[in-house]
Design an enzyme around this catalytic site. Structure first.
Site, PDB file in Angstrom:
ATOM      1  N   ASP A 103       0.777  -1.141  -0.020  1.00 48.74           N
ATOM      2  CA  ASP A 103      -0.009  -0.072   0.092  1.00 48.74           C
ATOM      3  C   ASP A 103       0.757   1.129   0.078  1.00 48.74           C
ATOM      4  OD1 ASP A 103      -2.126  -1.265   0.202  1.00 48.74           O
ATOM      5  OD2 ASP A 103      -2.335  -1.055   2.523  1.00 48.74           O
TER       6      ASP A 103
ATOM      7  N   ASP B  39      -4.927  -3.676   4.694  1.00 50.86           N
ATOM      8  CA  ASP B  39      -5.512  -3.086   6.018  1.00 50.86           C
ATOM      9  C   ASP B  39      -7.185  -3.233   6.108  1.00 50.86           C
ATOM     10  OD1 ASP B  39      -5.815  -1.140   4.115  1.00 50.86           O
ATOM     11  OD2 ASP B  39      -4.602   0.426   5.339  1.00 50.86           O
TER      12      ASP B  39
ATOM     13  N   ASP C  72      -9.587  -6.197   1.600  1.00 49.70           N
ATOM     14  CA  ASP C  72      -8.218  -6.865   1.217  1.00 49.70           C
ATOM     15  C   ASP C  72      -7.949  -8.330   1.897  1.00 49.70           C
ATOM     16  OD1 ASP C  72      -7.262  -4.464   0.321  1.00 49.70           O
ATOM     17  OD2 ASP C  72      -6.725  -3.749   2.431  1.00 49.70           O
TER      18      ASP C  72
HETATM   19  P1  ATP Z   1      -3.567   2.880  -0.206  1.00 48.25           P
HETATM   20  O1  ATP Z   1      -4.484   2.127  -0.655  1.00 48.25           O
HETATM   21  O2  ATP Z   1      -2.259   3.168  -0.676  1.00 48.25           O
HETATM   22  O3  ATP Z   1      -3.623   2.914   1.407  1.00 48.25           O
HETATM   23  P2  ATP Z   1      -5.615   5.251  -0.022  1.00 48.25           P
HETATM   24  O4  ATP Z   1      -5.622   5.607   1.332  1.00 48.25           O
HETATM   25  O5  ATP Z   1      -5.373   6.530  -0.966  1.00 48.25           O
HETATM   26  O6  ATP Z   1      -3.979   4.420  -0.239  1.00 48.25           O
HETATM   27  P3  ATP Z   1      -7.972   4.305   0.121  1.00 48.25           P
HETATM   28  O7  ATP Z   1      -8.241   4.344   1.452  1.00 48.25           O
HETATM   29  O8  ATP Z   1      -8.752   3.309  -0.793  1.00 48.25           O
HETATM   30  O9  ATP Z   1      -6.496   4.323  -0.514  1.00 48.25           O
HETATM   31  O10 ATP Z   1      -8.629   5.533  -0.726  1.00 48.25           O
HETATM   32  C1  ATP Z   1      -9.046   5.882  -2.026  1.00 48.25           C
HETATM   33  C2  ATP Z   1      -9.202   7.168  -2.326  1.00 48.25           C
HETATM   34  O11 ATP Z   1     -10.599   7.549  -1.500  1.00 48.25           O
HETATM   35  C3  ATP Z   1      -8.435   8.233  -1.793  1.00 48.25           C
HETATM   36  O12 ATP Z   1      -7.237   8.541  -2.914  1.00 48.25           O
HETATM   37  C4  ATP Z   1      -9.131   9.381  -1.666  1.00 48.25           C
HETATM   38  O13 ATP Z   1      -9.657  10.060  -2.826  1.00 48.25           O
HETATM   39  C5  ATP Z   1     -10.461   8.789  -1.177  1.00 48.25           C
HETATM   40  N1  ATP Z   1     -10.434   8.704   0.279  1.00 48.25           N
HETATM   41  C6  ATP Z   1      -9.654   8.160   1.098  1.00 48.25           C
HETATM   42  N2  ATP Z   1      -9.950   8.575   2.424  1.00 48.25           N
HETATM   43  C7  ATP Z   1     -11.152   9.143   2.441  1.00 48.25           C
HETATM   44  C8  ATP Z   1     -12.028   9.454   3.329  1.00 48.25           C
HETATM   45  N3  ATP Z   1     -11.967   9.510   4.745  1.00 48.25           N
HETATM   46  N4  ATP Z   1     -13.326  10.191   2.936  1.00 48.25           N
HETATM   47  C9  ATP Z   1     -13.442  10.444   1.565  1.00 48.25           C
HETATM   48  N5  ATP Z   1     -12.643  10.037   0.690  1.00 48.25           N
HETATM   49  C10 ATP Z   1     -11.620   9.343   0.915  1.00 48.25           C
END
Ligand code: ATP
Length: 915
Positions: free
Chosen positions: A333, A642, A646
């Site tokens: 990630d 996480d 997943d």
């Molecule tokens: P990784 O997968 O590397 O942990 P990430 O945190 O960006 O990265 P996700 O948590 O799946 O992955 O988030 C995907 C997308 O969703 C983000 O790029 C963002 O645009 C949106 N996002 C993440 N967190 C939030 C939130 N708390 N509220 C609204 N949108 C969110």
């Protein structure tokens, strides 16, 4: 205090309020700490009484259920029957000591592993005294109000009084493999357990949505506790390698059994005494079976596990220790693993104007658009509305502890609270003005979240998330004056351009939108985007710096022939910018997005995974396809995760790795390894340890087998030559027992060798011992035969007694093994180049062994027990000279082989082992 028993209420038939009343709790406030303490006294901790595993007596008895021990017991019985009391006493004594050592070591390894497993304790969010608290699950008491979210493991039996899009996987309890919908409605009393949608049972998993419930049973009183379906607490100590070795030992046992019978028969046929021949057969069996091997391997693995734990990687499944050494690809990630997960908003774009935001960390102090606003809300309506939406559509918390600002919840959301406060917008005040009515929780597949609020002008929904997910549903945009105007295609293109430009600077970009809401409508994903759609408000760009350690760790992985791939939910441009900073992607390299990935067939994907290092906007379900595509290419894949979605990918990967801090319980349960600090560097450290452990296992095997083969050869040679046995079964037992513990086991403590991360990963299908090592094992076995048999005959020739000649033979074994131990400390370096004092256990072991050997040779009691006799200086000099000769021969062989291997490696250099 009411206790749940047979006459306890039918919880699913009672309303939430009635349950709250029964437990004298409040759904809005939870219990008071004083009340919790009082209930803990009555109900105890919320944990299941461990199933009584194998009791100590049974575990001890099982130590005797090994083929070698059975051979020994038989030999002891026969010698007793023949009236050889000393021999039979020693055999039984040794068997007993062996069982005690095995019992203690096994117990230690098991409890160390179990303690590590417990250290990843599951946590739960509880409402107490009106505040949300994160507590270990075992702190729950009946009446506690528990808040559940996707990915949580239900900590106790709960009657739900609120549920939003909530589904739970209850296979552990009901056997049902699809997730069941959860709600808060009252159900008829006769509803079966599997259909009780308003209950959440301990041990089941929340796979989507959110909910809240009142704890109605804890610990053994829960349904799971009652049927005690929980898995046993004892971890499995077997791994593919130990299984292979156990099978090898058993195979050897059969072969040696047959050989022993054969020698017995041949001896008898030649007219030898049956007792002598029986002892020879027993000596052969005892000597040639590498009985210490499985135990030594388990200990080596357990030492590896504790070393990894010190480097913040907790192993949940022992085989992972071995697999780590063969890992060829790590899929990681981005957020929190490769980056700090310390978000700071750097820019807000609202009404078409970009406002830079200054300040560091989570302290809500800084300028917006070059102004320090303090408690004043920004004068620009569009900016105000954008930040207001970001603060309201938010579940994080911001509070000051001492002089430091701390956050609770998702760092992305906390960063938004900080930015809003910098603009004079405090989330508590905002929430009292616009109370939340409903919510659509964040979901990494949906990539946005929304909340419904009651404001002056009626109901309004605020949404925030990935731009690609929200912009297509926006029909209007908010202009600089805060007025909604139609959103043209040109406007949308300009917004996308702006977002891409921000992402190219490594910023994580979130879009914010809103829409009015009718009182009777239910807040659901479909209804949110239906009809008039959303009003686009603005963009927020935040920085999440790469972890400095990750840069070094990625580099180390590359040197070790391991490819690192970033698989993130974030935007491709942001992901690429960060990947370049960390060294995962080179300049000009492209990312593959989840959309593009979906369009590829399996063959196309397999080709893509070879080239691409950054996968962006990937949905969790797609991770499974990625793992499979990599595995189809023969890769050994470690995959981090996480979220609840997943879990399938974590299970499919050769090593699933869950995040200890941000990971959900579902992910942790599916993983083979948990990182306590969520840091990528811990994976690299674990790989290094994994390689070190494997090396130590191979060193032990390479060191121990020649002893067994050597002893076997000496016995067979003596029988074939018609000579007296140069070593008796008891003496063989002595050699094997003492040298395995005080010499061989010291190899388990060998530190990781230099250069383990400079060689390619070990292919899993390669045999544990390669041809050169097998060659060396045979060489040492022959040297042992030569030395022990040769010096034994020489002693007899010179007129020494049989006891003296045998004592010399035993000392040849021990001394040659000691010299060989120096050689085995490293399979790839000469023993002096690895440092003589880098393993303090090593010298302790050698010292103890020397003392034991002196006792064995000179103590009268040992002379009586083991039929040995004191030997003179000349004998010692001869044994010493032979041992040194062996050291030279083995050292030269190693030197030649290493030189050859090095030349071979240089020849094979281009394209070696890389993906
Ligand atoms: P990784 O997968 O590397 O942990 P990430 O945190 O960006 O990265 P996700 O948590 O799946 O992955 O988030 C995907 C997308 O969703 C983000 O790029 C963002 O645009 C949106 N996002 C993440 N967190 C939030 C939130 N708390 N509220 C609204 N949108 C969110």
């Amino acid at each position: 205090m009411p206790r749940p028993d047979a006459s306890s209420p039918v919880w699913h038939h009672l309303s939430g309020d009635a349950v709250a009343e029964h437990w004298q709790t409040s759904c809005a406030e939870g219990l008071s700490e004083a009340e919790v303490e009082c209930r803990r006294q009555t109900h105890g901790e919320n944990r299941l009484t461990p199933k009584p595993g194998k009791g100590p007596l049974l575990r001890f008895a099982l130590q005797f259920a090994q083929p070698l021990v059975l051979v020994l017991l038989l030999a002891g019985a026969v010698t007793a029957f023949l009236g050889e009391w000393v021999d039979s006493g020693v055999i039984f004594g040794v068997t007993l000591i062996n069982a005690i050592i095995g019992f203690i070591q096994e117990g230690k390894a098991e409890s160390a592993l179990a303690a590590l497993a417990r250290s990843v304790a599951s946590e739960v969010t509880v409402l107490r005294e009106g505040e949300k608290k994160r507590l270990p699950s075992r702190a729950l008491v009946p009446g506690d109000v528990v808040l559940l979210a996707a990915g949580d493991k239900v900590p106790a039996d709960l009657r739900l009084f609120r549920a939003k899009e909530m589904k739970a996987m209850e296979a552990a309890l009901t056997g049902e493999s699809t997730a069941s919908d959860k709600h808060a409605e009252t159900l008829p009393p006769e509803t079966l357990l599997a259909d009780r949608g308003n209950m959440a049972y301990a041990g089941t998993m929340v796979v989507s949505g959110q909910g809240a419930g009142i704890t109605i049973a804890t610990g053994d009183a829960t349904e799971t506790g009652r049927i005690s379906k929980l898995m046993g607490e004892t971890p499995d100590l077997m791994t593919p390698l130990t299984r292979k070795m156990a099978a090898f030992s058993n195979w050897l046992l059969m072969a040696i059994g047959a050989l022993a019978l054969f020698t017995f028969a041949v001896g008898l046929w030649r007219g030898e005494s049956p007792f002598e021949m029986f002892m020879a057969a027993v000596a052969l069996a005892v000597g040639a079976i590498p009985e210490g091997l499985p135990a030594a391997m388990t200990i080596t693995l357990a030492i590896g596990v504790s070393r990894m734990a010190k480097r913040r990687a907790i192993i949940r499944k022992l085989p992972a220790v071995e697999t780590l050494g063969s890992t060829t690809v790590i899929c990681s990630d981005k957020t929190g693993t490769l980056t700090e997960n310390q978000m700071t908003v750097r820019e807000v774009v609202a009404g078409g104007i970009a406002y830079p935001v200054s300040g560091n960390g989570y302290a809500p102090e800084g300028e917006i658009g070059g102004r320090r606003l303090g408690n004043e809300a920004p004068p620009e309506p569009a900016l105000r509305e954008t930040l207001l939406a970001a603060a309201l559509c938010n579940d994080a918390g911001l509070f000051k502890e001492g002089r430091h600002w701390q956050i609770s919840g998702d760092p992305t959301e906390a960063a938004l609270l900080v930015a809003a406060r910098k603009a004079g917008l405090d989330e508590h005040t905002l929430l009292s003005l616009y109370p939340r009515q409903d919510e659509l929780p964040f979901d990494s597949a949906r990539q946005y979240m929304a909340t419904l609020h009651r404001g002056d002008g009626g109901l309004v929904v605020y949404a925030k998330g990935a731009l690609e997910k929200l912009l297509p549903h926006c029909r209007r945009r908010c202009n600089a004056e805060g007025q909604p105007v139609p959103l043209s295609a040109a406007d949308a293109a300009a917004i996308e351009r702006q977002a891409r430009e921000m992402a190219a600077r490594g910023l994580r970009v979130l879009a914010v939108a809103r829409r009015g809401w009718a009182a009777e409508a239910v807040l659901e994903a479909d209804s949110l985007i239906a009809g008039e759609g959303l009003d686009y408000l603005g963009l927020i760009g935040m920085m999440d710096p790469p972890r400095a350690q990750a840069v070094a760790a990625v580099k180390a992985c590359r040197n070790a022939g391991i490819r690192v791939k970033m698989i993130t939910g974030d935007h491709a441009v942001t992901a690429l910018a960060i990947a370049r900073q960390i060294g995962i992607a080179a300049e000009g390299e492209q990312a593959l997005s989840g959309g593009e990935l979906a369009a590829l067939d399996d063959a196309g994907l397999q080709a893509a995974v070879q080239q691409i290092n950054v996968f962006a906007r990937v949905e969790p379900e797609q991770k499974l396809r990625l793992v499979r595509a990599l595995q189809a290419q023969g890769q050994v894949v470690a995959m981090t995760g996480d979220g609840v979605n997943d879990a399938p990918a974590l299970k499919q990967a050769n090593i699933g790795i869950a995040m200890g801090i941000t990971g959900t319980e579902v992910a942790k349960e599916a993983a083979a390894m948990v990182l306590t600090d969520d840091n990528f560097a811990a994976i690299e450290a674990a790989v290094e340890e994994g390689r070190g452990v494997f090396d130590n296992l191979v060193k032990f095997i390479t060191w121990t087998l020649p002893t067994n083969f050597g002893e076997g050869l000496v016995i067979v040679a003596a029988i074939v030559a018609g000579a007296t046995l140069p070593i008796t079964p008891l003496q063989i037992l002595w050699i094997n027992m003492t040298t395995a513990v005080f010499l061989g086991l010291m190899l388990a403590f060998e530190p990781i060798e230099k250069g383990v991360m400079a060689r390619p990963p070990r292919a899993p299908q390669t045999p544990v011992l390669d041809a050169p090592l097998v060659g060396r094992i045979l060489l040492v076995s022959l040297l042992l035969l030569l030395g022990a048999f040769g010096l034994f005959l020489r002693e007899l020739d010179q007129g020494h007694t049989l006891a003296e000649a045998r004592t010399v033979a035993v000392n040849v074994f021990v001394l040659v093994e000691t010299v060989y131990l120096f050689n085995c400390r490293s399979l790839t370096h000469s023993f002096w180049s690895i440092g003589l004092f880098t393993n303090r256990w090593f010298w302790g072991g050698i010292g103890t062994m020397a003392a034991l050997q002196l006792l064995f040779t000179y103590a009268p009691i040992m002379n009586r027990l083991f039929a040995t006799a004191p030997i003179g200086l000349t004998e010692w000099l001869e044994i010493g000279a032979f041992a040194l000769f062996c050291g030279l021969v083995i050292g030269t062989e190693k030197r030649l082989r290493l030189g050859f291997a090095r030349r071979q490696a240089v020849r094979n250099l281009p394209g070696s082992g890389r993906l």
